[in-house]
Design an enzyme around this catalytic site. Sequence first.
Site, PDB file in Angstrom:
ATOM      1  N   HIS A   1       0.843  -1.188   0.000  1.00  0.00           N
ATOM      2  CA  HIS A   1       0.000   0.000   0.000  1.00  0.00           C
ATOM      3  C   HIS A   1       0.887   1.249   0.000  1.00  0.00           C
ATOM      4  CE1 HIS A   1       0.472  -0.774   4.459  1.00  0.00           C
ATOM      5  NE2 HIS A   1       0.856   0.497   4.377  1.00  0.00           N
TER       6      HIS A   1
HETATM    7  P1  TYD Z   1      -2.240  -4.106   7.507  1.00  0.00           P
HETATM    8  O1  TYD Z   1      -2.384  -2.752   6.909  1.00  0.00           O
HETATM    9  O2  TYD Z   1      -2.863  -5.244   6.777  1.00  0.00           O
HETATM   10  O3  TYD Z   1      -0.695  -4.440   7.783  1.00  0.00           O
HETATM   11  P2  TYD Z   1       0.549  -4.493   6.759  1.00  0.00           P
HETATM   12  O4  TYD Z   1       0.718  -3.136   6.181  1.00  0.00           O
HETATM   13  O5  TYD Z   1       1.717  -4.862   7.619  1.00  0.00           O
HETATM   14  O6  TYD Z   1       0.264  -5.543   5.726  1.00  0.00           O
HETATM   15  O7  TYD Z   1      -2.796  -4.037   8.997  1.00  0.00           O
HETATM   16  C1  TYD Z   1      -3.263  -5.194   9.682  1.00  0.00           C
HETATM   17  C2  TYD Z   1      -4.502  -4.824  10.482  1.00  0.00           C
HETATM   18  O8  TYD Z   1      -4.157  -3.948  11.553  1.00  0.00           O
HETATM   19  C3  TYD Z   1      -5.559  -4.125   9.657  1.00  0.00           C
HETATM   20  O9  TYD Z   1      -6.818  -4.603  10.076  1.00  0.00           O
HETATM   21  C4  TYD Z   1      -5.411  -2.653  10.052  1.00  0.00           C
HETATM   22  C5  TYD Z   1      -4.941  -2.743  11.484  1.00  0.00           C
HETATM   23  N1  TYD Z   1      -4.077  -1.639  11.939  1.00  0.00           N
HETATM   24  C6  TYD Z   1      -4.491  -0.858  13.015  1.00  0.00           C
HETATM   25  O10 TYD Z   1      -5.584  -1.040  13.578  1.00  0.00           O
HETATM   26  N2  TYD Z   1      -3.663   0.130  13.468  1.00  0.00           N
HETATM   27  C7  TYD Z   1      -2.476   0.356  12.894  1.00  0.00           C
HETATM   28  O11 TYD Z   1      -1.735   1.273  13.344  1.00  0.00           O
HETATM   29  C8  TYD Z   1      -2.055  -0.439  11.761  1.00  0.00           C
HETATM   30  C9  TYD Z   1      -0.730  -0.195  11.074  1.00  0.00           C
HETATM   31  C10 TYD Z   1      -2.895  -1.441  11.326  1.00  0.00           C
END
Ligand code: TYD
Length: 134
Positions: A50
């Site tokens: 992303h």
């Molecule tokens: P995600 O964006 O999928 O992680 P990555 O970028 O490592 O692949 O995030 C995993 C889950 O955690 C998603 O449901 C969003 C949540 N999240 C939060 O609630 N707070 C945060 O600060 C972050 C980074 C993610």
Amino acid sequence: MSLIKFLDIKTLGDERGHLIALENDKNIPFAIKRVYYLTDTQPGVPRGFHAHKELTQVAVCVSGRCLMKIDDGHTQEEVWLDVPDKAIVIEKMIWHEMHEFSSDCVLLVLASDFYDEQDYIRNYEVFVEQVKNA
Ligand code: TYD
């Protein structure tokens, strides 16, 4: 000019071990509003995929390693985050992916703002389109 921006981090400490200090608006180029970390990562399972519309982040593996791939919509670069004093800045509108996590990886991320799903661009084609139109 490289897309990869390393922070200037000093390793302090002595025979007792290493110590690294990260401070708002000093060696971290923004005021930190959020800290999160990834643990129990799986070697074959990449994450990220992303970009953020506004958020700036700093990423550092405080343990283990992973391969960070970053992309500004024109150029792709990659860097191993494999030592605790090798921290990079991930600016807004930079597509990023983390690959090849070691099983002992702890990836620490400092963020300039609170979590906001509306700030994410999770589709690569949409990201490239937004870069073109910027
Ligand atoms: P995600 O964006 O999928 O992680 P990555 O970028 O490592 O692949 O995030 C995993 C889950 O955690 C998603 O449901 C969003 C949540 N999240 C939060 O609630 N707070 C945060 O600060 C972050 C980074 C993610």
